[in-house]
Design an enzyme around this catalytic site. Sequence first.
Site, PDB file in Angstrom:
ATOM      1  N   SER A 203       6.323  -1.929 -13.473  1.00 28.36           N
ATOM      2  CA  SER A 203       7.106  -2.970 -14.141  1.00 28.36           C
ATOM      3  C   SER A 203       6.457  -4.353 -14.097  1.00 28.36           C
ATOM      4  CB  SER A 203       8.505  -3.055 -13.526  1.00 28.36           C
ATOM      5  OG  SER A 203       8.434  -3.441 -12.168  1.00 28.36           O
ATOM      6  N   ARG A 204       5.459  -4.544 -13.210  1.00 26.17           N
ATOM      7  CA  ARG A 204       4.860  -5.874 -13.107  1.00 26.17           C
ATOM      8  C   ARG A 204       3.463  -5.778 -12.505  1.00 26.17           C
ATOM      9  NH1 ARG A 204       6.070  -8.037  -7.757  1.00 26.17           N
ATOM     10  NH2 ARG A 204       7.285  -6.516  -6.590  1.00 26.17           N
TER      11      ARG A 204
ATOM     12  N   ALA B 276      -3.968   0.023   6.889  1.00 21.48           N
ATOM     13  CA  ALA B 276      -3.960   1.431   7.279  1.00 21.48           C
ATOM     14  C   ALA B 276      -3.401   2.311   6.163  1.00 21.48           C
ATOM     15  CB  ALA B 276      -3.141   1.618   8.558  1.00 21.48           C
TER      16      ALA B 276
ATOM     17  N   TYR C 196      -0.537  -2.522   6.372  1.00 27.21           N
ATOM     18  CA  TYR C 196      -0.896  -2.406   4.959  1.00 27.21           C
ATOM     19  C   TYR C 196      -2.304  -1.844   4.807  1.00 27.21           C
ATOM     20  CZ  TYR C 196      -1.777  -3.868   0.122  1.00 27.21           C
ATOM     21  OH  TYR C 196      -2.090  -3.906  -1.220  1.00 27.21           O
TER      22      TYR C 196
ATOM     23  N   SER D 104      -6.980  -0.624  -1.938  1.00 26.17           N
ATOM     24  CA  SER D 104      -7.203  -2.076  -1.776  1.00 26.17           C
ATOM     25  C   SER D 104      -8.509  -2.302  -1.039  1.00 26.17           C
ATOM     26  CB  SER D 104      -6.059  -2.706  -0.985  1.00 26.17           C
ATOM     27  OG  SER D 104      -6.369  -4.050  -0.634  1.00 26.17           O
TER      28      SER D 104
ATOM     29  N   VAL E 281       9.674   6.382  -5.196  1.00 26.01           N
ATOM     30  CA  VAL E 281       8.562   7.281  -4.897  1.00 26.01           C
ATOM     31  C   VAL E 281       8.593   7.780  -3.455  1.00 26.01           C
ATOM     32  CG1 VAL E 281       7.062   6.241  -6.644  1.00 26.01           C
ATOM     33  CG2 VAL E 281       6.951   5.416  -4.279  1.00 26.01           C
TER      34      VAL E 281
END
Length: 248
Positions: A15-16, A158, A156, A143, A65
């Site tokens: 959505s973004r 990990a 994050y 990332s 999800v």
Amino acid sequence: MFELNDRVALVTGGSRGIGRACAEALAGAGAFVVVNYRSGEAAAAETVAAIEAAGGHAQAMGFDVAVMDQVADAVSAIVKQHGRLDILVSNAGISIDQLLLRVKPEEVSRTFATNVEGAIWCAKAAIRPMMRKRWGRIIHISSVVGETGNPGQAVYSASKAALIGLTKTLAREYASRGVTVNAVAPGYIETDMTGALNEEVRQAIVDQTPLGRVGRPDEIASAVLYLASSEAGYVTGQVLRVNGGMYI
């Protein structure tokens, strides 16, 4: 090049930000795109409207999800409606940033439930219809910090590193069925998540980036579009770094 006519794609967290850019790029190449959202129904509707205004085809679909049954039901509905699911872009993710000593157990659980379990449940549901067609593309949005690490982002980082391991394993498991599995590892991209950074932190990021700027969501979408295409048919198990040279 990169034509996706008659393909059906699912973009989670579409959505973004990066997800929206991916949805628009895939639709622009001819795919019918299902734009997933968990709570941003209005934003997802805006994404669909933008795709349709540009001549593409899309629909919004709300589900979490992190909940396996919701994912399975959603993929089943997509296949029932369209007869196939060819492309999965697992983009949905959250980031709760702080030093490890301050991290709470529920924050670890929330992050891994969305970022890792969500990708697992989506792949699990999508692989079967892909195998039936003997053609599929699964693309995980990882990332740069999943490879480099970053202070204040232990959980994050990990979770994003876990996506790389998942990518490599699924690539080996399903290559013989015509399904490729790759990851895109963005650097710092201009999104709502990075928009909250103060100017000092932002400048430090730019200083670490050889290209001297923050990236754009459409630059990530271009990499996703390539990996989703037939032109990338001999590419699997790879991490495509789109980070301005921050990590080489």
